[in-house]
Design a protein around this motif. Structure first.
Motif, PDB file in Angstrom:
ATOM      1  N   THR A 266       0.808  -1.023  -0.025  1.00 43.40           N
ATOM      2  CA  THR A 266      -0.036  -0.031  -0.004  1.00 43.40           C
ATOM      3  C   THR A 266       0.843   1.291   0.079  1.00 43.40           C
ATOM      4  O   THR A 266       0.557   2.190  -0.513  1.00 43.40           O
ATOM      5  CB  THR A 266      -0.809   0.091   1.214  1.00 43.40           C
ATOM      6  N   LYS A 267       2.120   0.998   0.814  1.00 39.09           N
ATOM      7  CA  LYS A 267       2.853   2.330   0.866  1.00 39.09           C
ATOM      8  C   LYS A 267       3.619   2.573  -0.714  1.00 39.09           C
ATOM      9  O   LYS A 267       3.951   3.611  -1.094  1.00 39.09           O
ATOM     10  CB  LYS A 267       3.818   2.292   1.665  1.00 39.09           C
ATOM     11  N   ALA A 268       4.330   1.196  -1.135  1.00 39.36           N
ATOM     12  CA  ALA A 268       4.631   1.379  -2.554  1.00 39.36           C
ATOM     13  C   ALA A 268       3.425   2.357  -3.534  1.00 39.36           C
ATOM     14  O   ALA A 268       3.943   2.824  -4.431  1.00 39.36           O
ATOM     15  CB  ALA A 268       4.993   0.110  -3.038  1.00 39.36           C
ATOM     16  N   ALA A 269       2.307   1.666  -3.403  1.00 40.59           N
ATOM     17  CA  ALA A 269       1.479   2.173  -4.244  1.00 40.59           C
ATOM     18  C   ALA A 269       1.418   3.876  -4.124  1.00 40.59           C
ATOM     19  O   ALA A 269       0.999   4.493  -5.164  1.00 40.59           O
ATOM     20  CB  ALA A 269      -0.168   1.555  -4.180  1.00 40.59           C
ATOM     21  N   LEU A 270       1.500   4.349  -2.827  1.00 39.47           N
ATOM     22  CA  LEU A 270       1.540   5.824  -2.642  1.00 39.47           C
ATOM     23  C   LEU A 270       2.413   6.598  -3.142  1.00 39.47           C
ATOM     24  O   LEU A 270       2.540   7.546  -3.587  1.00 39.47           O
ATOM     25  CB  LEU A 270       1.193   6.158  -1.151  1.00 39.47           C
ATOM     26  N   ILE A 271       3.813   5.919  -3.291  1.00 36.83           N
ATOM     27  CA  ILE A 271       4.982   6.686  -3.796  1.00 36.83           C
ATOM     28  C   ILE A 271       4.663   6.554  -5.304  1.00 36.83           C
ATOM     29  O   ILE A 271       4.974   7.665  -5.787  1.00 36.83           O
ATOM     30  CB  ILE A 271       6.138   5.826  -3.423  1.00 36.83           C
ATOM     31  N   ASN A 272       3.983   5.413  -5.875  1.00 39.56           N
ATOM     32  CA  ASN A 272       3.905   5.644  -7.484  1.00 39.56           C
ATOM     33  C   ASN A 272       2.782   6.554  -7.624  1.00 39.56           C
ATOM     34  O   ASN A 272       2.922   7.358  -8.583  1.00 39.56           O
ATOM     35  CB  ASN A 272       3.578   4.039  -8.127  1.00 39.56           C
ATOM     36  N   LEU A 273       1.863   6.675  -6.849  1.00 38.37           N
ATOM     37  CA  LEU A 273       0.771   7.516  -7.060  1.00 38.37           C
ATOM     38  C   LEU A 273       1.063   9.143  -6.895  1.00 38.37           C
ATOM     39  O   LEU A 273       0.923   9.907  -7.816  1.00 38.37           O
ATOM     40  CB  LEU A 273      -0.499   7.334  -6.107  1.00 38.37           C
ATOM     41  N   ALA A 274       2.009   9.334  -6.227  1.00 41.79           N
ATOM     42  CA  ALA A 274       2.666  10.563  -5.889  1.00 41.79           C
ATOM     43  C   ALA A 274       3.463  11.111  -7.114  1.00 41.79           C
ATOM     44  O   ALA A 274       3.375  12.250  -7.648  1.00 41.79           O
ATOM     45  CB  ALA A 274       3.382  10.839  -4.494  1.00 41.79           C
ATOM     46  N   GLU A 275       4.269  10.104  -7.781  1.00 44.13           N
ATOM     47  CA  GLU A 275       5.010  10.396  -8.676  1.00 44.13           C
ATOM     48  C   GLU A 275       4.102  10.753 -10.089  1.00 44.13           C
ATOM     49  O   GLU A 275       4.409  11.623 -10.619  1.00 44.13           O
ATOM     50  CB  GLU A 275       5.724   9.437  -9.125  1.00 44.13           C
ATOM     51  N   ALA A 276       2.844  10.010 -10.227  1.00 50.14           N
ATOM     52  CA  ALA A 276       1.969  10.234 -11.274  1.00 50.14           C
ATOM     53  C   ALA A 276       1.249  11.572 -11.002  1.00 50.14           C
ATOM     54  O   ALA A 276       1.118  12.358 -12.259  1.00 50.14           O
ATOM     55  CB  ALA A 276       1.047   9.063 -11.271  1.00 50.14           C
ATOM     56  N   LEU A 277       1.256  12.018  -9.919  1.00 42.79           N
ATOM     57  CA  LEU A 277       0.248  13.274  -9.584  1.00 42.79           C
ATOM     58  C   LEU A 277       1.184  14.144 -10.023  1.00 42.79           C
ATOM     59  O   LEU A 277       0.783  15.389 -10.634  1.00 42.79           O
ATOM     60  CB  LEU A 277      -0.094  13.158  -7.918  1.00 42.79           C
ATOM     61  N   TYR A 278       2.475  14.142  -9.470  1.00 43.30           N
ATOM     62  CA  TYR A 278       3.499  15.158  -9.854  1.00 43.30           C
ATOM     63  C   TYR A 278       3.426  15.683 -11.305  1.00 43.30           C
ATOM     64  O   TYR A 278       3.572  16.626 -11.782  1.00 43.30           O
ATOM     65  CB  TYR A 278       4.840  15.048  -9.308  1.00 43.30           C
ATOM     66  N   LEU A 279       3.721  14.626 -12.016  1.00 44.61           N
ATOM     67  CA  LEU A 279       3.782  14.658 -13.408  1.00 44.61           C
ATOM     68  C   LEU A 279       2.479  15.510 -14.054  1.00 44.61           C
ATOM     69  O   LEU A 279       2.564  16.100 -14.950  1.00 44.61           O
ATOM     70  CB  LEU A 279       3.969  13.439 -14.335  1.00 44.61           C
ATOM     71  N   ASP A 280       1.483  14.964 -13.535  1.00 40.49           N
ATOM     72  CA  ASP A 280       0.276  15.498 -14.030  1.00 40.49           C
ATOM     73  C   ASP A 280       0.058  17.076 -13.669  1.00 40.49           C
ATOM     74  O   ASP A 280      -0.690  17.835 -14.203  1.00 40.49           O
ATOM     75  CB  ASP A 280      -1.115  14.556 -13.751  1.00 40.49           C
ATOM     76  N   LEU A 281       0.042  17.357 -12.146  1.00 38.27           N
ATOM     77  CA  LEU A 281      -0.165  18.429 -11.583  1.00 38.27           C
ATOM     78  C   LEU A 281       0.648  19.802 -11.557  1.00 38.27           C
ATOM     79  O   LEU A 281       0.221  20.885 -11.459  1.00 38.27           O
ATOM     80  CB  LEU A 281      -0.886  18.146 -10.173  1.00 38.27           C
ATOM     81  N   HIS A 282       1.917  19.158 -11.524  1.00 32.31           N
ATOM     82  CA  HIS A 282       2.951  20.446 -11.698  1.00 32.31           C
ATOM     83  C   HIS A 282       2.814  21.349 -12.775  1.00 32.31           C
ATOM     84  O   HIS A 282       2.923  22.697 -12.692  1.00 32.31           O
ATOM     85  CB  HIS A 282       4.200  19.477 -11.713  1.00 32.31           C
ATOM     86  N   PRO A 283       2.483  20.943 -14.054  1.00 31.50           N
ATOM     87  CA  PRO A 283       2.515  21.675 -15.040  1.00 31.50           C
ATOM     88  C   PRO A 283       1.303  22.869 -14.667  1.00 31.50           C
ATOM     89  O   PRO A 283       1.069  24.007 -15.337  1.00 31.50           O
ATOM     90  CB  PRO A 283       2.183  21.074 -16.094  1.00 31.50           C
TER      91      PRO A 283
END
Length: 256
Positions: A159-176
């Motif tokens: 579950t914690k590995a999933a959150l790390i991956n989720l945060a990475e995807a969020l960053y790529l989508d939301l930082h712009p």
């Protein structure tokens, strides 16, 4: 180089911490209130939240169960009625040691519902408002247990590995779009969750020390906020090992 807009002045900022009745979440709420933020605290335990509000004037309690998407959406609506949210942090978590030789399906799924699905419920509830404003920060509390597979972490680690991956995807989508995203990877912190551990926890720190490290990470504009570094740096190095070295090393180090 900062990956996020640094947050150094908390005065006047509105912060929503979900999973703030105990442990890291409560310590973080206390820290941010002391720095001048308007703090909204959520968790299932209404009594603990109300006690926090009584001790921290100007804060707000929004009790909820993170596994209930409707309840999370209703709480988000209430939180946003008071004004825009400058930071939303998912601190909620469930942990029980588990091995594949003694699998408990109900508890496996409880880890998924609280640690992973609860985060998705929160993100779905608040991200549209942050996007519409073009400002704000989303932060997920994961763990070094999400770096690689570990003994007794059959339920918790994935579950914690999933959150790390989720945060990475969020960053790529939301930082712009102007939003900040960070993932918080603590080592061992003395909380009600880790109190059940029967082994010596290396580099154990207090929730207050964890809160200090998190706030320092946000002030630096960090994406990956990990601590204490004397422990987490070793865990990061282990991620680089090939399996033929990693598995024997973990067995020797843990005796499991």
């Amino acid at each position: 180089m900062s990956l996020n807009p640094p947050i150094r002045d908390w005065r006047g900022r509105r912060v929503w911490l979900v999973g703030a009745s105990t442990g890291i979440g409560r310590a973080l709420a206390h820290k941010l209130h002391g720095l001048g933020a308007t703090v909204i605290v959520s968790a299932r335990k209404a009594a603990e939240l109300n006690a926090f509000v009584a001790e921290h004037p100007g804060s707000l309690a929004l009790p909820l169960d993170v596994t209930d998407a409707t309840a999370v959406q209703a709480a988000a609506t209430s939180a946003l009625q008071g004004g825009p949210l400058d930071l939303v942090c998912y601190c909620a978590g469930h942990y029980r040691a588990m091995r594949a030789t003694a699998m408990d399906l109900d508890d496996l799924l409880r880890h998924q519902r609280i640690n992973t699905e609860g985060a998705l419920h929160l993100l779905h509830a608040v991200t549209p408002a942050l996007l519409a404003r073009g400002q704000g920060h989303l932060s997920l509390v994961s763990s070094v247990a999400g770096f690689r597979g570990l003994p007794q972490s059959l339920a918790y680690g994935p579950t914690k590995a999933a959150l790390i991956n989720l945060a990475e995807a969020l960053y790529l989508d939301l930082h712009p779009h102007g939003l900040g995203v960070s993932v918080i990877n603590p080592g061992f912190v003395a909380t009600p969750l880790t109190a059940q551990n029967t082994f010596a926890m290396p580099a154990l720190i207090t929730p207050a020390q964890a809160a200090d490290a998190i706030v320092a990470g946000w002030a630096q504009g960090a994406f990956d906020i990990h601590f204490p570094k004397r422990f987490t740096r070793v865990m990061k190095l282990l991620r680089l090992l090939p399996y033929r070295l990693y598995f024997p090393l973990v067995r020797r180090a843990t005796g499991l």
